[in-house]
Design an enzyme around this catalytic site. Structure first.
Site, PDB file in Angstrom:
ATOM      1  N   MET A 135       0.917  -0.794  -0.506  1.00  0.00           N
ATOM      2  CA  MET A 135      -0.422  -0.101   0.015  1.00  0.00           C
ATOM      3  C   MET A 135       0.591   0.941   0.263  1.00  0.00           C
ATOM      4  SD  MET A 135      -2.832  -1.012   2.848  1.00  0.00           S
ATOM      5  CE  MET A 135      -1.879  -2.235   4.023  1.00  0.00           C
TER       6      MET A 135
ATOM      7  N   GLN B  91       7.099  -3.822  -6.268  1.00  0.00           N
ATOM      8  CA  GLN B  91       5.659  -4.059  -7.548  1.00  0.00           C
ATOM      9  C   GLN B  91       6.038  -2.467  -8.120  1.00  0.00           C
ATOM     10  OE1 GLN B  91       1.893  -1.809  -6.503  1.00  0.00           O
ATOM     11  NE2 GLN B  91       1.531  -4.411  -7.293  1.00  0.00           N
TER      12      GLN B  91
ATOM     13  N   CYS C  83      -4.040  -0.118  -9.625  1.00  0.00           N
ATOM     14  CA  CYS C  83      -4.706   1.630  -8.704  1.00  0.00           C
ATOM     15  C   CYS C  83      -5.466   2.393  -9.570  1.00  0.00           C
ATOM     16  CB  CYS C  83      -2.821   2.291  -8.946  1.00  0.00           C
ATOM     17  SG  CYS C  83      -3.091   3.586  -7.963  1.00  0.00           S
TER      18      CYS C  83
ATOM     19  N   LYS D  71      -0.857  -7.886 -10.132  1.00  0.00           N
ATOM     20  CA  LYS D  71      -1.942  -6.751  -9.455  1.00  0.00           C
ATOM     21  C   LYS D  71      -2.621  -6.769 -10.127  1.00  0.00           C
ATOM     22  CE  LYS D  71      -3.596  -6.087  -5.404  1.00  0.00           C
ATOM     23  NZ  LYS D  71      -3.445  -4.999  -4.514  1.00  0.00           N
TER      24      LYS D  71
ATOM     25  N   GLY E  33      -9.530  -8.563  -0.890  1.00  0.00           N
ATOM     26  CA  GLY E  33     -10.388  -7.829  -0.588  1.00  0.00           C
ATOM     27  C   GLY E  33     -10.763  -7.880   0.774  1.00  0.00           C
TER      28      GLY E  33
END
Ligand SMILES: Cc1cc2nc3c(=O)[nH]c(=O)nc-3n(C[C@H](O)[C@H](O)[C@H](O)COP(=O)(O)O)c2cc1C
Length: 290
Positions: free
Chosen positions: A1, A54, A84, A123, A185
Site C-alpha cells: 500500500m 511492485q 491502481c 495485481k 479484498g
C-alpha cells in the site's frame, strides 16, 4: 500500500507471520531516472526476503529497465500494478487503465517476461467498470505470456473501495488459469482468510487494510496486550532506524494513529498525535493513553 507498506511495516508484518511481502507501488520511470524519493521506496531490509517489488508504469521498455534494476538489487519477484484506481495514475495509462487496454498489457508483459528471470506477477482488479469485468480475460492473457502468479482485488476501478469485494470474481480467475491466484479484498481476520480460500479456491490471501494498526493479523492467534505493545515498540524503533527524520515522524504519527484505532479517546489522541512536534512528543501522547 502506497505510503504505508514501507520497510519497517513490512518487516513487522513478516515477524508477525506474513509470507510474501510486496513493496508499495514504485513508479518505473522515476526509478530509472534515479529520482531520490523513488529509489528510497525501492529499498528493503535483508530480513524481508522473499519480497516482491511492485512497478507502476505503461512504457514496456521503461518497465523492463526498472524491473532489471530491481532484480539486480535482489528482488525475489517483480509485480506489475494493473489495479491502481487513482485518477492521475490511470490518466497516464497506468495501474487499472491497463485492464482497459489488453493489447498494451500484453506488450508490457511480453517485454517484462524477457527482461527478468525472477517470477513475474501481476495485481489486477475485476475490471474497469461494471460493463467491462474482464479479470478472466486479462488473467488468461497473462498466463499465456508467462506470468507466474496473479493477485486479484475483485472490485472494478469504478468501485474504487466501495461495497463488498465480489469474491466470486476471484473464483472465476482461479477456475480460468493454472497459475497460483492470490485473493485480496476485505480480509480482516484469519476466519475471513479461510472463508476466502473456501469460497474461491485461491492459493494465497493478500491482506491490505486489515493489517493497518494490526500487523498481528498475520499471526492468526489471539495476541496479548503486552505482545501488541512489544510489536508497536518494535515497529516504532524500525521506523526511526530506517527512515529519514521527517518521513519517520510522519510514519510514526500515521501508524500510531492506526494502532490507537480501537481505543477510547482515539479521535482526541489522533489530533494530539498529528500536532506533536517530535518523536518523543508522539510517544508521550500514545503511551499516555495506550
Ligand atoms: C492507502 C492504500 C494504498 C494502496 N496502495 C496500493 C499499491 O501501491 N499497490 C497495490 O497493488 N494496491 C494498493 N492498494 C490496494 C490494496 O493493495 C488492496 O488491493 C485493497 O486495499 C483491497 O484489499 P484490503 O481489503 O485487504 O485492503 C492500496 C490500498 C490502500 C488503502
Amino acid at each position: 500500500m502506497a505510503a504505508v507498506t514501507n520497510a519497517p511495516f513490512r518487516l513487522v508484518a513478516r515477524e508477525c507471520g506474513a509470507g510474501v511481502l510486496t513493496s508499495e507501488e514504485i513508479d518505473a520511470r522515476a526509478l530509472v531516472q534515479g529520482n531520490g524519493h523513488t529509489v528510497a521506496l525501492a529499498r528493503y531490509l535483508p530480513e524481508e526476503h522473499p519480497i516482491a517489488m511492485q512497478l507502476l508504469g505503461s512504457d514496456p521498455d521503461i518497465l523492463a529497465e526498472a524491473a532489471r534494476r530491481l532484480e539486480a538489487g535482489g528482488a525475489d519477484a517483480i509485480d506489475l500494478n494493473m489495479g491502481c484506481p487513482v485518477a492521475k495514475i490511470v490518466a497516464k495509462g497506468q495501474g487499472a487503465a491497463l485492464m482497459r487496454d489488453p493489447l498494451a498489457a500484453l506488450l508490457i508483459l511480453r517485454t517484462l517476461r524477457k527482461a527478468i528471470r525472477v517470477p513475474l506477477t501481476i495485481k489486477i482488479r475485476g475490471g474497469w467498470d461494471d460493463r467491462t469485468v474482464n479479470a478472466v480475460e486479462i488473467a488468461r492473457l497473462a498466463e499465456s505470456e508467462g506470468v507466474d502468479a496473479i493477485t486479484v482485488h475483485p472490485r472494478t476501478r469504478s468501485q474504487q473501495f466501495s461495497g463488498l469485494a465480489p469474491w466470486e470474481i476471484i473464483a472465476s480467475v482461479v477456475d480460468a488459469v493454472g497459475i497460483p491466484v492470490t485473493g485480496n479484498g476485505d480480509v480482516r481476520s484469519h476466519d475471513d482468510a479461510r472463508a476466502m480460500i473456501r469460497a474461491t479456491g485461491c492459493a494465497a490471501v493478500m491482506i491490505g487494510r486489515g493489517a493497518l494498526g494490526a500487523p498481528w493479523i498475520f499471526a492468526g492467534l489471539t495476541v496479548s496486550r503486552e505482545e501488541k505493545a512489544r510489536i508497536i515498540r518494535r515497529h516504532c524503533a524500525l521506523i526511526e532506524a530506517s527512515l529519514e527524520l521527517r518521513t519517520a515522524l510522519v510514519q510514526l504519527k500515521k501508524h500510531l494513529a492506526w494502532y490507537a484505532g480501537g481505543l477510547p479517546f482515539a479521535a482526541r489522541m489522533r489530533e494530539e498525535l498529528f500536532g506533536a512536534p517530535s518523536a518523543a512528543a508522539v510517544y508521550d501522547v500514545f503511551w499516555g493513553i495506550w
